[in-house]
Scaffold this motif. Structure first.
Motif, short mmCIF file in Angstrom:
data_model
loop_
_atom_site.label_atom_id
_atom_site.label_comp_id
_atom_site.label_asym_id
_atom_site.label_seq_id
_atom_site.Cartn_x
_atom_site.Cartn_y
_atom_site.Cartn_z
N GLY A 26 0.81 -1.21 0.00
CA GLY A 26 0.00 0.00 0.00
C GLY A 26 0.85 1.26 0.00
N CYS A 27 1.96 1.23 0.73
CA CYS A 27 2.83 2.41 0.78
C CYS A 27 3.51 2.67 -0.56
CB CYS A 27 3.87 2.24 1.89
SG CYS A 27 3.18 2.40 3.56
N ALA A 30 0.91 4.32 -2.76
CA ALA A 30 0.72 5.72 -2.36
C ALA A 30 1.86 6.59 -2.86
CB ALA A 30 0.58 5.81 -0.84
N PHE A 129 -4.17 7.00 -2.78
CA PHE A 129 -4.11 6.52 -1.40
C PHE A 129 -5.47 6.47 -0.70
CE2 PHE A 129 -3.68 11.10 -0.84
CZ PHE A 129 -4.36 11.36 0.33
N VAL A 132 -6.12 2.96 -0.83
CA VAL A 132 -5.15 2.28 0.02
C VAL A 132 -5.59 2.34 1.48
CG1 VAL A 132 -2.78 2.34 0.89
CG2 VAL A 132 -3.20 2.66 -1.54
N ALA A 152 0.77 5.10 5.14
CA ALA A 152 0.36 5.31 3.74
C ALA A 152 0.43 6.79 3.38
CB ALA A 152 -1.05 4.77 3.52
#
Length: 417
Positions: A26-27, A30, A129, A132, A152
């Motif tokens: 997820g990071c 983002a 994001f 996310v 995130a």
């Protein structure tokens, strides 16, 4: 907390992935999606000068991008809530990438508005994001959620730190056209990483009374949220965040050039905003599970008002720009962890992507007005002063509007059998 902890899956559900893998994927998404859109201001002057456009032309394109990013977010969130995250993110990444590549060939205002505005805007709504954060709310264990929201947001901030100097280096060596193509290609990285955020077949977490509700349809969830005063105040306060971020991101480099400061200083100021936003986002994520979220939001918005007022009143120098970048960066996206946390607290995670999407739409309406008014008022008056001071006023208004919020799950009455 263990790096291998994961969400327990009910019988028949797909096997849950390790929380750390979900967090990292997820990071990365983002970072990659936030980076290119954070440097659009660096393309304002070269594109406007090459094609003889006023700043209002480029400003309207990015204003449309912000508006459509927000407008598409509830719909993308609703689709992701129902059918899962992966397909939505892959489609969004492809549209975003195509918008950047075609933007490099835009020679008319209409083509610029179509590519940088419509295509990139809708692409962001399905691949950034906001999805996310919603996936983290569903996939991460309870003890990971707040720090996940902060991580995130910080990753997006690192994209803002990384991409301005990278953009300047690429523009100086290969030109702005080719830089946009490189960024478009980089966005394809989103597609494989989105697989770790698959939410179909994963049971939603139950963070409180809000999750103990009878089965809701999408219409009932929207109606419940829009009738909830605390949610409405949260959404209205988020407007200011978008107004300020979009205005500064797009118009700050040109504003500094107008005041005798080089475009490179503008790039480094945006990079500092991204760098300090990493610290601010992680701090906000940490504090969101430990202090009152509404008070945290009030202090963030008030702090922005003080920082902007001081910057406008003091002489504009490279040093004042860097100090402003650091101060504003710490407060930049630090609103996101407490805002997303309050949405999850109030309504649970089942429709979090959609309901956070409505909040984000308010954010992006603010972004549309910040960018559009910046260009229009500059053309009309030759100055950005009106928009700077409007940003100050909105800061303190948002600080006040968050204070009456009630930080508790919505009360639902079970349907009688």
């Amino acid at each position: 907390m263990s790096a291998t902890s994961s969400v327990p899956a009910p019988p028949g559900a797909r096997r849950a992935l390790p929380a750390m893998l979900i967090l990292v994927a997820g990071c990365v998404i983002a970072l990659i999606t936030f980076g290119p859109r954070s440097v659009f201001g660096l393309f304002l002057l070269p594109m406007s000068q090459e094609f003889g456009w006023g700043r209002d032309v480029f400003g309207l394109a990015v204003a449309l991008q912000n508006l459509l990013w927000g407008l598409g977010s509830p719909f993308a969130g609703a689709i992701a809530d129902r059918f899962g995250t992966v397909r939505v993110m892959c489609c969004g990444a492809l549209l975003y990438a195509a918008g950047l590549v075609l933007m490099s060939y835009a020679t008319t205002p209409g083509m610029l508005h179509l590519t940088a505005g419509i295509m990139v805007g809708f692409g962001l709504s399905a691949a950034s994001f906001n999805l996310v954060l919603a996936a983290f709310g569903k996939l991460l264990p309870d003890q990971w959620k707040s720090i996940g929201f902060g991580a995130a947001t910080a990753a997006g901030s690192f994209g803002q730190f990384l991409f301005p100097p990278l953009s300047r280096a690429l523009m100086d060596t290969i030109g702005w056209h080719e830089t946009l193509i490189v960024f478009g290609a980089a966005l394809l990285i989103v597609m494989p990483f989105s697989l770790a955020l698959a939410t179909r077949g994963v049971a939603a977490a139950k963070p409180g009374a809000a999750a103990a509700a009878p089965q809701q349809g999408i219409g009932a969830a929207i109606g419940e949220a829009l009738r909830h005063p605390s949610y409405v105040m949260l959404v209205l306060g988020f407007f200011t965040c978008g107004f300020q971020l979009a205005f500064i991101t797009v118009h700050m480099p040109a504003f500094l050039v107008d005041n005798g400061v080089s475009l490179s200083v503008g790039a480094y100021t945006l990079a500092l905003i991204g760098l300090f936003n990493i610290l601010g986002s992680l701090t906000a994520g940490y504090l969101s599970s430990r202090v009152s979220r509404k008070w945290l939001l009030a202090w963030i918005y008030a702090g922005r008002g003080v920082a902007i007022a001081a910057f406008v009143l003091l002489p504009i120098t490279p040093l004042s720009c860097y100090v402003f970048g650091a101060a504003m960066g710490f407060l930049w996206l630090s609103t996101v962890p407490p805002t997303s946390g309050l949405v999850m607290l109030m309504f649970g995670t089942r429709y979090m992507a959609m309901l956070y999407g409505f909040a984000f739409f308010s954010h992006q309406v603010g972004g549309f007005l910040g960018v559009w008014l910046g260009g229009m008022l500059y053309v009309a008056t030759g100055s950005y002063s009106w928009v700077w001071w409007l940003s100050v006023a909105l800061s303190f208004a948002s600080a006040a509007i968050n204070l009456p919020i009630k930080e508790r799950p919505v009360v639902r009455v079970p349907v009688a059998a």
